[in-house]
Scaffold this active site. Structure first.
Site, PDB file in Angstrom:
ATOM      1  N   GLY A 297     -12.525  -0.463   2.730  1.00 13.86           N
ATOM      2  CA  GLY A 297     -12.871  -1.858   2.484  1.00 13.86           C
ATOM      3  C   GLY A 297     -11.735  -2.675   1.883  1.00 13.86           C
ATOM      4  O   GLY A 297     -10.725  -2.146   1.422  1.00 13.86           O
ATOM      5  N   ASP A 298     -11.902  -3.968   1.926  1.00  8.85           N
ATOM      6  CA  ASP A 298     -11.031  -4.947   1.256  1.00  8.85           C
ATOM      7  C   ASP A 298     -11.849  -6.244   1.267  1.00  8.85           C
ATOM      8  O   ASP A 298     -13.078  -6.188   1.455  1.00  8.85           O
ATOM      9  CB  ASP A 298      -9.679  -5.100   1.973  1.00  8.85           C
ATOM     10  CG  ASP A 298      -8.646  -5.845   1.132  1.00  8.85           C
ATOM     11  OD1 ASP A 298      -8.064  -5.237   0.224  1.00  8.85           O
ATOM     12  OD2 ASP A 298      -8.439  -7.060   1.353  1.00  8.85           O
TER      13      ASP A 298
ATOM     14  N   LYS B  73      -2.710  -0.941   6.609  1.00  5.95           N
ATOM     15  CA  LYS B  73      -3.696  -1.997   6.325  1.00  5.95           C
ATOM     16  C   LYS B  73      -4.169  -2.578   7.640  1.00  5.95           C
ATOM     17  O   LYS B  73      -3.444  -2.546   8.636  1.00  5.95           O
ATOM     18  CB  LYS B  73      -3.058  -3.125   5.501  1.00  5.95           C
ATOM     19  CG  LYS B  73      -4.060  -4.000   4.785  1.00  5.95           C
ATOM     20  CD  LYS B  73      -4.497  -3.369   3.478  1.00  5.95           C
ATOM     21  CE  LYS B  73      -5.608  -4.146   2.801  1.00  5.95           C
ATOM     22  NZ  LYS B  73      -5.829  -3.633   1.420  1.00  5.95           N
TER      23      LYS B  73
ATOM     24  N   ASN C 135     -16.305  -7.296  -5.149  1.00  3.97           N
ATOM     25  CA  ASN C 135     -16.367  -5.900  -5.582  1.00  3.97           C
ATOM     26  C   ASN C 135     -15.480  -5.617  -6.796  1.00  3.97           C
ATOM     27  O   ASN C 135     -15.930  -5.029  -7.787  1.00  3.97           O
ATOM     28  CB  ASN C 135     -15.985  -4.991  -4.405  1.00  3.97           C
ATOM     29  CG  ASN C 135     -15.856  -3.548  -4.824  1.00  3.97           C
ATOM     30  OD1 ASN C 135     -14.763  -3.068  -5.119  1.00  3.97           O
ATOM     31  ND2 ASN C 135     -16.970  -2.851  -4.907  1.00  3.97           N
TER      32      ASN C 135
ATOM     33  N   GLN D 209       0.822  -1.213   0.000  1.00  2.00           N
ATOM     34  CA  GLN D 209       0.000   0.000   0.000  1.00  2.00           C
ATOM     35  C   GLN D 209       0.860   1.269   0.000  1.00  2.00           C
ATOM     36  O   GLN D 209       0.468   2.282  -0.579  1.00  2.00           O
ATOM     37  CB  GLN D 209      -0.925  -0.029   1.226  1.00  2.00           C
ATOM     38  CG  GLN D 209      -2.188   0.788   1.081  1.00  2.00           C
ATOM     39  CD  GLN D 209      -3.307   0.067   0.349  1.00  2.00           C
ATOM     40  OE1 GLN D 209      -3.553  -1.112   0.590  1.00  2.00           O
ATOM     41  NE2 GLN D 209      -3.987   0.750  -0.543  1.00  2.00           N
TER      42      GLN D 209
HETATM   43  P1  NDP Z   1     -14.617  -9.207  -1.978  1.00  2.00           P
HETATM   44  O1  NDP Z   1     -14.695  -9.702  -0.597  1.00  2.00           O
HETATM   45  O2  NDP Z   1     -15.687  -8.313  -2.498  1.00  2.00           O
HETATM   46  O3  NDP Z   1     -14.486 -10.412  -3.002  1.00  2.00           O
HETATM   47  C1  NDP Z   1     -13.440 -11.318  -2.906  1.00  2.00           C
HETATM   48  C2  NDP Z   1     -13.617 -12.365  -3.992  1.00  2.00           C
HETATM   49  O4  NDP Z   1     -12.431 -13.133  -4.070  1.00  2.00           O
HETATM   50  C3  NDP Z   1     -14.739 -13.309  -3.692  1.00  2.00           C
HETATM   51  O5  NDP Z   1     -15.303 -13.759  -4.893  1.00  2.00           O
HETATM   52  C4  NDP Z   1     -14.027 -14.436  -2.976  1.00  2.00           C
HETATM   53  O6  NDP Z   1     -14.690 -15.686  -3.011  1.00  2.00           O
HETATM   54  C5  NDP Z   1     -12.734 -14.487  -3.734  1.00  2.00           C
HETATM   55  N1  NDP Z   1     -11.702 -15.068  -2.853  1.00  2.00           N
HETATM   56  C6  NDP Z   1     -11.312 -14.632  -1.639  1.00  2.00           C
HETATM   57  N2  NDP Z   1     -10.373 -15.434  -1.110  1.00  2.00           N
HETATM   58  C7  NDP Z   1     -10.172 -16.387  -2.029  1.00  2.00           C
HETATM   59  C8  NDP Z   1      -9.318 -17.504  -2.082  1.00  2.00           C
HETATM   60  N3  NDP Z   1      -8.498 -17.821  -1.054  1.00  2.00           N
HETATM   61  N4  NDP Z   1      -9.359 -18.272  -3.212  1.00  2.00           N
HETATM   62  C9  NDP Z   1     -10.202 -17.951  -4.235  1.00  2.00           C
HETATM   63  N5  NDP Z   1     -11.036 -16.903  -4.223  1.00  2.00           N
HETATM   64  C10 NDP Z   1     -11.014 -16.143  -3.150  1.00  2.00           C
HETATM   65  O7  NDP Z   1     -13.204  -8.489  -2.082  1.00  2.00           O
HETATM   66  P2  NDP Z   1     -12.673  -7.436  -3.157  1.00  2.00           P
HETATM   67  O8  NDP Z   1     -13.290  -7.687  -4.473  1.00  2.00           O
HETATM   68  O9  NDP Z   1     -12.787  -6.097  -2.548  1.00  2.00           O
HETATM   69  O10 NDP Z   1     -11.118  -7.791  -3.184  1.00  2.00           O
HETATM   70  C11 NDP Z   1     -10.559  -8.697  -4.135  1.00  2.00           C
HETATM   71  C12 NDP Z   1      -9.058  -8.435  -4.232  1.00  2.00           C
HETATM   72  O11 NDP Z   1      -8.843  -7.087  -4.680  1.00  2.00           O
HETATM   73  C13 NDP Z   1      -8.268  -8.562  -2.932  1.00  2.00           C
HETATM   74  O12 NDP Z   1      -6.967  -9.039  -3.223  1.00  2.00           O
HETATM   75  C14 NDP Z   1      -8.172  -7.120  -2.453  1.00  2.00           C
HETATM   76  O13 NDP Z   1      -7.079  -6.939  -1.580  1.00  2.00           O
HETATM   77  C15 NDP Z   1      -7.983  -6.411  -3.776  1.00  2.00           C
HETATM   78  N6  NDP Z   1      -8.293  -4.988  -3.801  1.00  2.00           N
HETATM   79  C16 NDP Z   1      -9.514  -4.517  -3.395  1.00  2.00           C
HETATM   80  C17 NDP Z   1      -9.788  -3.178  -3.467  1.00  2.00           C
HETATM   81  C18 NDP Z   1     -11.127  -2.630  -3.119  1.00  2.00           C
HETATM   82  O14 NDP Z   1     -11.325  -1.429  -3.321  1.00  2.00           O
HETATM   83  N7  NDP Z   1     -12.071  -3.406  -2.650  1.00  2.00           N
HETATM   84  C19 NDP Z   1      -8.770  -2.215  -3.915  1.00  2.00           C
HETATM   85  C20 NDP Z   1      -7.545  -2.806  -4.393  1.00  2.00           C
HETATM   86  C21 NDP Z   1      -7.333  -4.152  -4.298  1.00  2.00           C
HETATM   87  P3  NDP Z   1     -15.399 -16.290  -1.702  1.00  2.00           P
HETATM   88  O15 NDP Z   1     -16.704 -15.584  -1.601  1.00  2.00           O
HETATM   89  O16 NDP Z   1     -15.512 -17.733  -1.985  1.00  2.00           O
HETATM   90  O17 NDP Z   1     -14.491 -16.005  -0.537  1.00  2.00           O
HETATM   91  O1  2IT Z   2      -5.906  -2.752  -1.486  1.00  2.00           O
HETATM   92  C1  2IT Z   2      -6.445  -1.624  -1.558  1.00  2.00           C
HETATM   93  O2  2IT Z   2      -5.905  -0.688  -2.164  1.00  2.00           O
HETATM   94  C2  2IT Z   2      -7.758  -1.438  -0.942  1.00  2.00           C
HETATM   95  N1  2IT Z   2      -8.292  -2.397  -0.398  1.00  2.00           N
HETATM   96  C3  2IT Z   2      -8.401  -0.089  -0.954  1.00  2.00           C
HETATM   97  C4  2IT Z   2      -7.905   0.746   0.183  1.00  2.00           C
HETATM   98  C5  2IT Z   2      -8.590   2.075   0.370  1.00  2.00           C
HETATM   99  O3  2IT Z   2      -8.174   2.768   1.320  1.00  2.00           O
HETATM  100  O4  2IT Z   2      -9.493   2.438  -0.380  1.00  2.00           O
END
Ligand code: NDP
Ligand code: 2IT
Length: 449
Positions: free
Chosen positions: A167-168, A128, A243, A113
């Site tokens: 969020g994450d 984080k 997301n 980050q």
């Molecule tokens: P969500 O919780 O909305 O979705 C996560 C998705 O990934 C779900 O479909 C989940 O499936 C799947 N998942 C989680 N763990 C595993 C695993 N061990 N193996 C396979 N699938 C898995 O999270 P986000 O969409 O927010 O985050 C997804 C990724 O993006 C993460 O790496 C996060 O750190 C990154 N990210 C998110 C940001 C944000 O703004 N939200 C910003 C930048 C990066 P299941 O329901 O089965 O767990």
């Molecule tokens: O991994 C990431 O950059 C996030 N989960 C978003 C962090 C944030 O502060 O919006």
């Protein structure tokens, strides 16, 4: 491994101080490897102990989170907040709620980050947090009681000018709402202490969409500048169905791509006609269901158990948007064999080092996470700006700024790699461009911690 004695020494120190933290060590090693030419060209970095300092969090808070479940039973989880680096702004980064969360996972995410936030060009430091709490199968009441207990301790360590979580994985609008309510109750303060808030109480338009949209804006620019190409007519595979995956699917489709697969941790769907996002949103955002339910509602779609099988589907563009190390060397080689031309990381560290090597050595365009997924945190910083101004921009205004930021991140990374003789290596470029700004700020501010 490292050529520079300085880097060898720093990495050995990180290894001995953080034994068994494999994700954290993986993230540190990747960044330090990219910094080889930078360290050589700038003796000031070693003289001022910049790398020794940047690999050590400024502050780490680990705490007990106890809450009562619907059966009246007391549950105990562990809470984390790692405040990694505040050289260029207040600590900023998400909160992950997932049973796999531990110190190594939170530290790797916090470390990444620092550089990601720097790349956005906005004034945000790196942090984080999270917990090993598993939101799956919990009632809204249980989620609320957990979030309130988590925030009761976290509130002592954060603030709109100190540390701003978001969020994450496992933390979306519902969780942010409960946490924000508890912070306000405890502090009697209505400030921008969290981002990703609901639109009725200080959230920014386009924050929900920002990470997924941002991945596609970055990818489109990468394709345009490095291959004179675009999403148009391309087959796209996107892992996850949360997301990031949902809004990457939306934007990739708008840009003319056809998204044929999505997944969750149990398995993946393949829809040769292009996924119907309305159905996915209904299942995931409204019903909080599983991706396999898609095939009961859409004809011609298939479901396969096991999430890594998604990488065997032939595609032009792959966007891993689920979790760390979800693409290993074998999966990467399969993608290459099937003709993938571009991979951009929506998740944090989704490709193992061996997978990255397989992509880069095959000439696949590779957009690393800290550049490609920076749109989420960038838009969080725009939410902070709007909160400070007590004003809100329209969706179109935020989206235009997001697009601009992603295009700049691509070019800054591209140019940084070129400057150090690694033209086309967007991974090294992102690490270097992100690092240079933070290092400069640390040098200017002297040594106190
Ligand atoms: P969500 O919780 O909305 O979705 C996560 C998705 O990934 C779900 O479909 C989940 O499936 C799947 N998942 C989680 N763990 C595993 C695993 N061990 N193996 C396979 N699938 C898995 O999270 P986000 O969409 O927010 O985050 C997804 C990724 O993006 C993460 O790496 C996060 O750190 C990154 N990210 C998110 C940001 C944000 O703004 N939200 C910003 C930048 C990066 P299941 O329901 O089965 O767990
Ligand atoms: O991994 C990431 O950059 C996030 N989960 C978003 C962090 C944030 O502060 O919006």
């Amino acid at each position: 491994m490292f050529k520079s004695e300085y880097l060898k020494r720093v990495y050995a120190g990180v290894e001995s101080r953080n034994p068994n933290e494999k994700e954290f060590l993986q993230a540190v090693k990747e960044v330090l490897e990219s910094l080889e030419p930078v360290v050589e060209a700038n003796p000031k970095l070693e003289a001022n102990g910049i790398l020794e300092r940047i690999v050590e969090p400024e502050r780490q808070i680990f705490f007990r989170v106890s809450w009562v479940d619907d059966n009246g039973k007391v549950q105990v989880n562990r809470g984390f907040r790692v405040q990694f680096n505040s050289a260029i702004g207040p600590y900023k980064g998400g909160i992950r709620l997932h049973p796999s969360v531990n110190a190594s996972v939170i530290k790797f995410l916090g470390f990444e980050q620092i550089f990601k936030n720097s790349l956005t060009g906005l004034p945000i430091g790196g942090g984080k947090g999270g917990s090993d709490f598993d939101p799956k199968g919990k009632s809204d009441g249980e989620i609320m009681r957990f979030c309130q207990s988590f925030m009761t301790e976290l509130s002592k360590h954060i603030g709109a000018d100190t540390d701003v979580p978001a969020g994450d994985i496992g933390t979306g609008a519902r969780e942010i709402g409960f946490m924000y309510g508890q912070y306000k109750r405890l502090r009697n303060e209505f400030t921008g202490v969290l981002t990703g808030k609901g639109l009725t109480y200080g959230g920014s338009l386009a924050r929900t969409e920002a990470t997924g949209y941002g991945v596609c804006y970055y990818t489109e620019e990468m394709l345009k500048c490095m291959k004179n190409d675009s999403f148009k007519g391309k087959t796209v595979v996107i892992s996850g169905s949360g997301n990031v995956a949902i809004y990457a699917t939306q934007k990739a489709t708008e840009l003319g791509g056809k998204v044929v697969a999505l997944s969750d941790s149990n398995g993946y769907i393949y829809d040769p006609n292009g996924v119907n996002l309305d159905v996915v949103k209904q299942i995931k955002e409204v019903e909080r269901g599983r991706i396999k339910e898609y095939v009961e509602r859409v004809q011609g779609a298939e479901y396969h158990e096991g999430c890594s099988g998604i990488w065997t589907i032939k595609c032009d563009i792959a966007l891993p948007c689920a979790t760390q190390n979800e693409i290993d060397e074998n999966s990467a080689k399969t993608l290459v064999k099937n003709g993938v031309i571009a991979v951009a990381e929506g998740a944090n560290m989704p490709s193992t080092p061996e997978a990255i090597e397989a992509f880069q050595s095959a000439g696949v365009l590779f957009g690393p996470a800290k550049a490609a997924n920076a749109g989420g945190v960038a838009t969080s910083a725009l939410e902070m700006s709007q909160n400070s101004m007590r004003y809100s921009w329209t969706f179109e205004e935020v989206d235009a700024k997001l697009k601009d930021i992603m295009v700049n991140i691509f070019h800054n990374s591209y140019n940084a790699a070129k400057k150090y003789g690694m033209e086309g290596n967007l991974l090294a470029g992102a690490n270097i461009a992100g690092f240079e700004k933070v290092a400069d700020a640390m040098l200017a501010q002297g040594i106190a911690y």
